[in-house]
Design an enzyme around this catalytic site. Structure first.
Site, PDB file in Angstrom:
ATOM      1  CE  LYS A  86       3.797 -55.696 -23.451  1.00 50.13           C
ATOM      2  NZ  LYS A  86       4.387 -54.141 -22.598  1.00 50.13           N
ATOM      3  CG  ASP A 122       3.316 -51.418 -20.865  1.00 50.27           C
ATOM      4  OD1 ASP A 122       2.926 -51.689 -19.776  1.00 50.27           O
ATOM      5  OD2 ASP A 122       3.690 -52.059 -21.927  1.00 50.27           O
TER       6      ASP A 122
HETATM    7  P1  NDP Z   1      11.892 -52.985 -27.533  1.00 53.16           P
HETATM    8  O1  NDP Z   1      13.147 -53.909 -27.760  1.00 53.16           O
HETATM    9  O2  NDP Z   1      10.529 -52.652 -28.021  1.00 53.16           O
HETATM   10  O3  NDP Z   1      12.772 -51.073 -27.948  1.00 53.16           O
HETATM   11  C1  NDP Z   1      13.842 -50.766 -27.357  1.00 53.16           C
HETATM   12  C2  NDP Z   1      14.823 -49.583 -27.295  1.00 53.16           C
HETATM   13  O4  NDP Z   1      15.571 -50.258 -26.403  1.00 53.16           O
HETATM   14  C3  NDP Z   1      15.055 -49.902 -27.982  1.00 53.16           C
HETATM   15  O5  NDP Z   1      14.185 -48.141 -28.399  1.00 53.16           O
HETATM   16  C4  NDP Z   1      16.084 -49.359 -28.495  1.00 53.16           C
HETATM   17  O6  NDP Z   1      16.462 -49.010 -29.231  1.00 53.16           O
HETATM   18  C5  NDP Z   1      16.813 -48.858 -27.609  1.00 53.16           C
HETATM   19  N1  NDP Z   1      18.201 -49.425 -26.675  1.00 53.16           N
HETATM   20  C6  NDP Z   1      18.371 -51.270 -26.167  1.00 53.16           C
HETATM   21  N2  NDP Z   1      19.368 -51.016 -26.460  1.00 53.16           N
HETATM   22  C7  NDP Z   1      19.998 -49.514 -26.158  1.00 53.16           C
HETATM   23  C8  NDP Z   1      21.750 -49.204 -26.486  1.00 53.16           C
HETATM   24  N3  NDP Z   1      22.628 -49.985 -25.877  1.00 53.16           N
HETATM   25  N4  NDP Z   1      21.717 -48.102 -26.255  1.00 53.16           N
HETATM   26  C9  NDP Z   1      20.971 -46.929 -26.605  1.00 53.16           C
HETATM   27  N5  NDP Z   1      19.487 -47.779 -27.030  1.00 53.16           N
HETATM   28  C10 NDP Z   1      19.215 -48.588 -26.285  1.00 53.16           C
HETATM   29  O7  NDP Z   1      11.433 -53.079 -25.600  1.00 53.16           O
HETATM   30  P2  NDP Z   1      10.335 -52.817 -25.342  1.00 53.16           P
HETATM   31  O8  NDP Z   1      10.154 -50.620 -25.565  1.00 53.16           O
HETATM   32  O9  NDP Z   1       9.484 -53.427 -24.689  1.00 53.16           O
HETATM   33  O10 NDP Z   1      11.172 -52.184 -23.889  1.00 53.16           O
HETATM   34  C11 NDP Z   1      12.265 -51.661 -23.139  1.00 53.16           C
HETATM   35  C12 NDP Z   1      12.230 -51.735 -21.646  1.00 53.16           C
HETATM   36  O11 NDP Z   1      11.132 -50.981 -21.392  1.00 53.16           O
HETATM   37  C13 NDP Z   1      12.743 -53.138 -21.041  1.00 53.16           C
HETATM   38  O12 NDP Z   1      13.614 -53.291 -20.172  1.00 53.16           O
HETATM   39  C14 NDP Z   1      11.029 -53.294 -20.165  1.00 53.16           C
HETATM   40  O13 NDP Z   1      11.816 -54.175 -18.781  1.00 53.16           O
HETATM   41  C15 NDP Z   1      10.873 -52.628 -19.595  1.00 53.16           C
HETATM   42  N6  NDP Z   1       9.414 -52.244 -19.535  1.00 53.16           N
HETATM   43  C16 NDP Z   1       8.858 -51.843 -18.300  1.00 53.16           C
HETATM   44  C17 NDP Z   1       7.544 -51.661 -18.018  1.00 53.16           C
HETATM   45  C18 NDP Z   1       7.209 -51.744 -16.525  1.00 53.16           C
HETATM   46  O14 NDP Z   1       5.933 -51.227 -16.629  1.00 53.16           O
HETATM   47  N7  NDP Z   1       8.307 -50.854 -16.025  1.00 53.16           N
HETATM   48  C19 NDP Z   1       6.294 -51.393 -19.446  1.00 53.16           C
HETATM   49  C20 NDP Z   1       7.547 -52.253 -20.307  1.00 53.16           C
HETATM   50  C21 NDP Z   1       8.758 -52.347 -20.529  1.00 53.16           C
HETATM   51  P3  NDP Z   1      17.231 -49.030 -31.337  1.00 53.16           P
HETATM   52  O15 NDP Z   1      15.760 -49.031 -31.341  1.00 53.16           O
HETATM   53  O16 NDP Z   1      17.768 -48.283 -31.191  1.00 53.16           O
HETATM   54  O17 NDP Z   1      17.101 -50.210 -31.581  1.00 53.16           O
END
Ligand code: NDP
Length: 297
Positions: A86, A122
């Protein structure tokens, strides 16, 4: 920009009408095996009676530029980019839409007059869902997460008129960076709140969004660290997790009188936006949602 060995568009312009040549679209990601978008989009195309295809391609980072060049050469109408492409795809494009530029990620590319134009659907898909329950104008939005989904949700909510955005994230660097992006590049105010204990949703919040990956199958019962008692009735609670659609957060919120929005709706809406951009026609979101719901069980 992708170096072109030939001016493909010029030749495409001279080609005869489509005939038996299908309109081509697809997705570049890796791993791509579990990507449900192909089933959703092809179901929409079939229901629209379009001779169009959506090809789910497993493309490693080293192959992205060739894949993009190949799509151009084959006259594709456009494609989605999912993880991990992306951000990297931006350097290969001719133009990037203003909101995608602010978010810093492109998940949808449209070939327009031979030019590659990047969009981020998104966050727009999320905002379309939001409009079904509340007007984002003047909203105070709390966003958990500052990854790709968090950035898209925070920026598009702000561009849709939210007056303030609170970013709650474990990693302070990512959290602060997102709050600064929203504050500097949208009309909304924004703050970052460290996430060190159960987060109590402030009284002024009107929309709360889980944009972390917490709750994604097979961990569908996992819950973000939020003080559930602070979810007042009437606060809109949304989850970006599409699978399972009814996450534990949404179930807990419903039990407290909160209207909810699931990640399936956001996924369908970004698909609708992509199809609209590629074909100029309107797909049926109900067909798309049914297809995804069938896959996610
Ligand atoms: P990224 O890897 O870019 O970001 C993940 C985020 O989740 C970070 O902010 C991370 O925090 C946080 N995180 C992960 N584990 C934990 C935890 N145990 N406690 C608190 N925070 C946590 O992923 P994306 O943003 O790309 O995707 C996130 C979700 O969004 C995915 O599950 C994906 O399926 C969903 N999604 C859904 C879409 C839709 O159309 N419905 C479109 C795009 C994504 P930190 O920075 O602190 O590590």
């Amino acid at each position: 920009m992708v170096a072109r060995t030939k001016d493909y568009q010029l030749e495409a312009d001279m080609a005869p009408a489509r005939g038996f040549v299908s309109l081509l679209t697809g997705s570049f990601s890796t791993p791509a095996t579990d990507n449900p978008t192909v089933a959703m989009v092809e179901a929409a195309y079939a229901a629209m009676g379009l001779d169009a295809r959506y090809v789910n391609c497993d493309v490693p980072p080293s192959g992205l530029a060739d894949a993009v060049r190949g799509a151009l050469a084959m006259g594709w109408a456009g494609f989605n980019c999912s993880l991990p492409h992306k951000v990297a795809v931006i350097d290969l494009l001719d133009e990037v839409a203003a909101s995608a530029r602010i978010i810093g990620a492109v998940n949808c590319v449209v070939v327009r007059d031979g030019r590659l134009v990047g969009e981020n659907t998104d966050g727009q898909g999320f905002v379309e869902s939001l409009h079904t329950v509340v007007d984002p104008a003047g909203a105070h939005v709390v966003v958990f997460g500052a990854g790709g989904a968090g950035r898209a949700v925070a920026v598009e909510s702000a561009l849709a008129g939210a007056s303030s955005v609170t970013v709650v994230n474990r990693d302070p660097v990512r959290g602060r960076e997102l709050a600064a992006i929203v504050a500097d590049q949208t009309p909304a105010t924004a703050t970052y709140t460290p996430w060190t204990a159960a987060y109590a949703v402030p009284d002024e919040a009107t929309v709360v969004v889980n944009a972390t990956s917490v709750g994604l199958a097979p961990h569908g019962d996992a819950l973000i660290d939020v003080d559930l008692a602070s979810l007042r009735p009437g606060v809109v609670v949304a989850d970006v997790i599409p699978n399972p659609p009814r996450t534990r957060l949404l179930r807990e919120a419903e039990a407290r009188g909160c209207p909810t929005l699931d990640g399936l709706g956001m996924l369908v809406n970004q698909g609708v936006l992509g199809i609209r951009l590629w074909t100029g026609q309107e797909p049926d979101p109900a067909v798309m949602r049914r297809t995804l719901a069938g896959i996610f069980g």
